[in-house]
Design an enzyme around this catalytic site. Structure first.
Site, PDB file in Angstrom:
ATOM      1  N   CYS A   2      -3.301 -12.388  -6.351  1.00 58.73           N
ATOM      2  CA  CYS A   2      -2.987 -13.484  -7.262  1.00 58.73           C
ATOM      3  C   CYS A   2      -3.009 -12.942  -8.678  1.00 58.73           C
ATOM      4  O   CYS A   2      -3.646 -11.931  -8.956  1.00 58.73           O
ATOM      5  CB  CYS A   2      -3.994 -14.617  -7.138  1.00 58.73           C
ATOM      6  N   ARG A  28       2.253 -10.311  -8.036  1.00 59.53           N
ATOM      7  CA  ARG A  28       0.952 -10.349  -7.370  1.00 59.53           C
ATOM      8  C   ARG A  28       0.796 -11.571  -6.465  1.00 59.53           C
ATOM      9  O   ARG A  28      -0.148 -11.644  -5.682  1.00 59.53           O
ATOM     10  CB  ARG A  28      -0.172 -10.352  -8.421  1.00 59.53           C
ATOM     11  N   TRP A  71      -1.130 -16.444  -4.245  1.00 57.52           N
ATOM     12  CA  TRP A  71      -0.769 -16.012  -2.903  1.00 57.52           C
ATOM     13  C   TRP A  71      -1.788 -16.677  -1.987  1.00 57.52           C
ATOM     14  O   TRP A  71      -2.960 -16.328  -1.990  1.00 57.52           O
ATOM     15  CB  TRP A  71      -0.831 -14.489  -2.784  1.00 57.52           C
ATOM     16  N   ASN A  97      -8.785 -14.978  -7.880  1.00 62.64           N
ATOM     17  CA  ASN A  97      -8.096 -14.016  -7.027  1.00 62.64           C
ATOM     18  C   ASN A  97      -9.103 -13.484  -6.020  1.00 62.64           C
ATOM     19  O   ASN A  97     -10.114 -12.898  -6.397  1.00 62.64           O
ATOM     20  CB  ASN A  97      -7.529 -12.856  -7.869  1.00 62.64           C
ATOM     21  N   GLY A  98      -8.850 -13.713  -4.718  1.00 58.31           N
ATOM     22  CA  GLY A  98      -9.771 -13.240  -3.687  1.00 58.31           C
ATOM     23  C   GLY A  98     -10.137 -14.348  -2.717  1.00 58.31           C
ATOM     24  O   GLY A  98      -9.478 -15.384  -2.650  1.00 58.31           O
ATOM     25  N   GLU A 467       9.089   5.433   6.308  1.00 60.22           N
ATOM     26  CA  GLU A 467       9.185   4.789   5.004  1.00 60.22           C
ATOM     27  C   GLU A 467      10.548   4.134   4.815  1.00 60.22           C
ATOM     28  O   GLU A 467      10.650   3.033   4.266  1.00 60.22           O
ATOM     29  CB  GLU A 467       8.919   5.810   3.899  1.00 60.22           C
ATOM     30  N   LYS A 471      11.142   0.168   3.984  1.00 61.63           N
ATOM     31  CA  LYS A 471      11.877  -0.355   2.837  1.00 61.63           C
ATOM     32  C   LYS A 471      12.966  -1.333   3.258  1.00 61.63           C
ATOM     33  O   LYS A 471      13.132  -2.402   2.682  1.00 61.63           O
ATOM     34  CB  LYS A 471      12.521   0.791   2.055  1.00 61.63           C
ATOM     35  N   GLU A 474      11.391  -4.718   4.903  1.00 61.42           N
ATOM     36  CA  GLU A 474      10.613  -5.628   4.062  1.00 61.42           C
ATOM     37  C   GLU A 474      11.454  -6.252   2.959  1.00 61.42           C
ATOM     38  O   GLU A 474      11.095  -7.306   2.435  1.00 61.42           O
ATOM     39  CB  GLU A 474       9.377  -4.923   3.485  1.00 61.42           C
ATOM     40  N   HIS A 490      11.027   9.060  25.471  1.00 60.45           N
ATOM     41  CA  HIS A 490       9.765   8.604  26.042  1.00 60.45           C
ATOM     42  C   HIS A 490       9.614   7.087  25.938  1.00 60.45           C
ATOM     43  O   HIS A 490       8.495   6.571  25.990  1.00 60.45           O
ATOM     44  CB  HIS A 490       8.590   9.308  25.351  1.00 60.45           C
ATOM     45  N   LYS A 584       1.878  -7.473  -4.215  1.00 58.49           N
ATOM     46  CA  LYS A 584       1.825  -6.076  -4.649  1.00 58.49           C
ATOM     47  C   LYS A 584       0.449  -5.461  -4.443  1.00 58.49           C
ATOM     48  O   LYS A 584       0.323  -4.381  -3.893  1.00 58.49           O
ATOM     49  CB  LYS A 584       2.214  -5.992  -6.117  1.00 58.49           C
TER      50      LYS A 584
END
Length: 589
Positions: A2, A28, A71, A97-98, A467, A471, A474, A490, A584
């Site tokens: 947040c 954030r 968030w 935040n948390g 990676e 990218k 997401e 396999h 983020k």
């Protein structure tokens, strides 16, 4: 997770200042947002579910304001659950935040004595402070300190009180930075939101509390209540680094910043590389730890150290590392990789290893972050603020550092810089308009219509495949998976059907022939092969040329995937800067 901002000072447009600061913090968290101002010794609150990007506010003129981008954790995404939250008097406001882990315990403590209107853990803290401030008659900073001591979990709180026009910031685990101005002071979740007002800052440490007015900043220990002398630092970042300039999105801007950042590392980081590699050389074992993209950078580091310096290294995701870390001893060198330096799955194990007496390393982008301050040996990436939620330039900066460290360990740093220089030239070629028109435009049109994309690589290209897949999925929300090329037979090859797009990394190294063989296996089952290589091959249905830069080829290879993901997202109408459900700096478990 947040964003927090507060202002008190000599400017009467505090609401507008807060709104602009929150827009810089939206990466954030962007489920909802809210702003509060003091007017006539009472708080007026404006808060809404949804993104803040194009929002405006009609709050009255004031020189005292605070706000939040959320968030969601406790409670759904609603106007009522958006921050700020007020106590029963309406004179104390809290943003947070948390997570308050003992939420139910605090709720039971307050039950029947307070009117609770939201589903959040944050509102409970406002009422808890109310008890200490109004009922027990403690000074404001002491009331906040006593309330904070009752809470469990990793959190950052900003508390505002109307009559004294005072902000109180307190934290453990989540970042807060105090900005120092002339007849004005402010506080925010990171430096980015302060740059338009000041470059002089105080990074609040875990277990510290800051009391902030327009003329004073007092710092206290949460544990003892004793005052602490603050350490003021000057930030070198320019405000322009937090704007889009002429780019439509931060993601594209940050992709295009990569050649400059890599050039800076190549030209100015010799002393940092020498110091870091000396520590690695003297250690019995090296372990890279990162989350998400940073985890794949660490995995790349294990290959680079092995190939270039015959040095064994381990790599673990941050969230899984605590279950492995018992094998580390005081001769080990754990290296934590992070953009923000605040991710809880990184910070907690770093703190634990420090407690056990280990020296820790960090490759991090955020000056003054918790990880940066914890680390005994560190490299600051100097990539500038990364505003897009997805990491692009910080990832390739880490790859450049690890490439040069590997060469330095192998006693050939100059050769590593030559390879990095070649990779920069290749990256610039990929970023050209001509490359997009010739190689990417039609491919993106095709990929935007599919449900699944697979990406394969071997050796150094395996973490690049992981990676690249991260990218693309997401940012575009298209299911994309990266695999080791040799693992196809396999089990993974069962996923291939007619016209399934498969991106194949086939660089000019020891994996080339085996990768072409893997591509043939896929093509024989109807797959559509997109070859990324230094040379075309008849196996490829679509060819993306990337000139050979030896081990450094991983850098332009991943930049290419960043571009593919970005252009697919834009074509599909997605916001590449703010993918759904992501934030983020992940400061909760």
């Amino acid at each position: 997770m947040c964003g927090i901002f507060g202002y008190v000072g000599n400017k009467n447009n505090a609401a507008e200042l807060t709104l602009e600061a929150l827009k810089k913090l939206e990466y954030r968290g962007y489920d909802s947002w809210g702003i509060g101002v003091e007017a006539g010794r009472k708080f007026i609150i404006d808060k809404h579910a949804g993104k803040i990007g194009i929002a405006k506010t009609n709050l009255p003129s004031s020189n005292f304001a605070f706000g939040h981008t959320r968030w969601a954790t406790h409670g759904g995404v609603t106007d009522t659950n958006a921050h700020p939250h007020l106590d029963c008097t309406g004179k104390i406001a809290v943003v947070h935040n948390g997570i308050v882990e003992n939420y139910q315990e605090i709720k039971n403590l307050l039950a029947g004595r307070h009117k609770i209107v939201s589903e959040t853990d944050t509102e409970l803290v406002a009422h808890l402070i109310e008890d200490f401030y109004y009922h027990k008659k403690l000074p404001l900073h002491e009331a906040v300190r006593q309330a904070f001591l009752r809470l469990r979990g990793l959190s950052a709180f900003l508390v505002a009180e109307t009559s004294s026009k005072t902000l109180v910031a307190v934290k453990t685990g989540s970042p807060l930075v105090v900005g120092i101005g002339k007849e004005e002071n402010m506080v925010g979740s990171d430096v980015n939101c302060l740059l338009s007002l000041t470059k002089n800052v105080i990074f609040i440490e875990d277990g510290q509390l800051a009391q902030i007015t327009d003329s004073h900043i007092n710092l206290f220990s949460v544990e003892t209540g004793k005052e602490i002398k603050p350490k003021v630092q000057k930030v070198s970042w320019e405000e322009t680094t937090t704007t889009k300039e002429n780019f439509p999105y931060f993601m594209l801007k940050e992709i295009y910043e990569q050649p400059r950042i890599l050039t800076n590392i190549m030209n100015t980081f010799d002393d940092k590389i020498n110091f870091f590699s000396a520590k690695i050389k003297s250690s019995s074992q090296v372990t890279f730890v990162g989350c998400g993209t940073a985890n794949y950078a660490g995995l790349s580091g294990t290959y680079l150290l092995s190939l270039l310096a015959n040095k064994k290294a381990n790599s673990f995701p941050g969230s899984e590392f605590p279950y492995y870390q018992n094998f580390l001893d005081k001769n080990s060198f754990p290296i934590f990789l992070s953009q923000s330096g605040e991710t809880i799955d990184i910070v907690q194990p770093a703190v634990e290893l420090k407690r056990k007496g280990l020296e820790i390393g960090a490759i991090v982008n955020n000056l003054g972050s918790t990880l940066y301050r914890l680390a005994d040996h560190k490299i600051l990436l100097e990539a500038g603020p990364e505003i897009c939620v997805l990491s692009t330039k910080v990832f390739t900066a880490k790859l450049a550092i690890l490439l040069l460290v590997g060469h330095d360990l192998g006693k050939n740093l100059a050769k590593g810089k030559e390879k990095l220089q070649k990779a920069i030239r290749v990256t610039n070629k990929i970023l050209s308009k001509q490359y997009y028109k010739k190689y990417l435009y039609k491919l993106v049109q095709r990929l935007a219509k599919v449900q699944h994309i697979y990406i394969i690589g071997r050796g150094l290209s395996y973490p690049v495949a992981l990676e690249a897949a991260l990218k693309i999925k997401e940012v575009s929300y298209i299911h994309t998976e990266g695999f080791a090329g040799g693992e196809l037979k396999h089990g993974v090859i069962a996923l291939i059907e007619k016209n399934t797009p498969v991106i194949v990394y086939a660089p000019n190294d020891e994996t080339l022939l085996e990768m072409l063989s893997n591509a043939m296996e896929i093509k024989a089952r109807g797959g559509y092969i997109i070859g990324i290589s230094h040379t075309n091959n008849k196996i490829f249905d679509w060819y993306l040329p990337v000139d050979d830069a030896q081990e450094a080829t991983i850098i332009p290879n991943v930049v290419l995937a960043q571009l593919i993901g970005y252009h697919i997202a834009v074509l599909l109408g997605k916001d590449p800067d703010k993918p759904r459900n992501l934030a983020k700096s992940v400061t909760v478990k």
